[in-house]
Write a protein that holds these residues in place. Sequence first.
Motif, PDB file in Angstrom:
ATOM      1  N   HIS A 142      41.529  46.939  26.555  1.00 57.15           N
ATOM      2  CA  HIS A 142      41.078  46.022  27.607  1.00 57.15           C
ATOM      3  C   HIS A 142      40.343  44.850  26.965  1.00 57.15           C
ATOM      4  O   HIS A 142      39.259  45.021  26.413  1.00 57.15           O
TER       5      HIS A 142
ATOM      6  N   HIS B 250      40.392  40.068  26.942  1.00 60.17           N
ATOM      7  CA  HIS B 250      40.915  38.832  27.542  1.00 60.17           C
ATOM      8  C   HIS B 250      41.013  37.704  26.520  1.00 60.17           C
ATOM      9  O   HIS B 250      40.137  37.554  25.679  1.00 60.17           O
TER      10      HIS B 250
ATOM     11  N   HIS C  46      43.802  38.699  32.997  1.00 63.51           N
ATOM     12  CA  HIS C  46      43.795  38.809  34.455  1.00 63.51           C
ATOM     13  C   HIS C  46      45.093  38.228  35.034  1.00 63.51           C
ATOM     14  O   HIS C  46      45.421  37.057  34.785  1.00 63.51           O
TER      15      HIS C  46
ATOM     16  N   GLU D 202      45.549  42.977  33.702  1.00 58.97           N
ATOM     17  CA  GLU D 202      44.492  43.464  34.598  1.00 58.97           C
ATOM     18  C   GLU D 202      44.673  42.754  35.942  1.00 58.97           C
ATOM     19  O   GLU D 202      44.463  41.549  36.037  1.00 58.97           O
TER      20      GLU D 202
ATOM     21  N   ASP E 237      36.624  45.397  27.227  1.00 60.49           N
ATOM     22  CA  ASP E 237      36.589  44.270  28.174  1.00 60.49           C
ATOM     23  C   ASP E 237      35.980  43.031  27.496  1.00 60.49           C
ATOM     24  O   ASP E 237      35.300  42.220  28.130  1.00 60.49           O
TER      25      ASP E 237
ATOM     26  N   HIS F 106      35.460  39.426  26.144  1.00 60.26           N
ATOM     27  CA  HIS F 106      35.891  38.098  26.596  1.00 60.26           C
ATOM     28  C   HIS F 106      35.591  37.011  25.577  1.00 60.26           C
ATOM     29  O   HIS F 106      36.335  36.031  25.491  1.00 60.26           O
TER      30      HIS F 106
END
Length: 286
Positions: free
Chosen positions: A12, A14, A44, A69, A253, A255
């Motif tokens: 996970h 981005h 996303h 996601e 997650d 970023h």
Amino acid sequence: MSVSSILNADLHCHSVVSDGTLTPEELALRARTNGVELWALTDHDEVGGQHRAIAAAHANGLKYLTGVEISITFAGHTVHIVGLGVDPDEQGLKQGLRSTRGGRSERAMEMSEQLARVGIKDAYEGALKFVGNPELISRTHFARFLVESGVCKDTSEVFRKYLIEGKPGFVEHRWATLQNSVEWITQAGGVAVIAHPARYKFSANEEFALFSEFKTHGGRGVEVVTGSHTAAEYVTYADMAREFGLAASRGSDFHSPDESHTDLGTLPFLPGQLTPVWDLVADRIQ
Ligand code: AMP
Ligand code: MN
Ligand code: MN
Ligand code: MN
């Protein structure tokens, strides 16, 4: 414990294709440097970075699972469903994601109008400067603009003061349904995973409904070890995974080096007696 739970999998994160600040290539290098063995990029509502991520993973000697996601609305709240092992060229998935991305520009313009009413001018134009993919303007891009313009000291302060429900820049939005998201992922050959379940402000009944309906639609996994969970929440959601017969996932997650408190590949391993989600998609690892 399944032997394969001891794996530095980070499933996970981005890139600039959604609201991250690094390119897929920069992420792959960072993942390798941090010892990640199995990686997935999960932008996303968008699979446009997947071919770059596959190539970058291989250039860095990483095993790779494709990812996405998806934002959905469930019981009046926004929930995120991660898809792993999807075919990024599958038309149903691509079309579904395109449709759910569609409302973002309009939402962003409304956010900008609302922010203007509390004295923050031209936030739409400001946020656009941080956008890597014109179809994917998100609250994160507004947050970066408000930090740059000195309104807040960091992005979490922006969310707290301006961008969450009840705050001046928040605009109600209807995303895809739970059923849509699980079907798009499954039909594209992947497995659906509930992202960071502790982040949602659900009652026990609503959470039970989310997990049960997710199973009914064919969902297979839940994030147990994520950058959004405390150590106590790893235990809570390991129990939930066992109770609902779901496989467990692990992902930072991540970023941005400047914003994320959890770096790629730095989380604890999955707790014992769980089926790692990568066992379900072993044949999709490339
Ligand atoms: P959007 O899809 O436009 O609603 O934006 C959601 C994104 O905003 C999430 O994926 C996170 O990256 C970010 N986000 C949400 N809540 C917070 C928060 N409290 N602090 C920092 N970032 C957040
Ligand atoms: Mn995000
Ligand atoms: Mn999320
Ligand atoms: Mn995420």
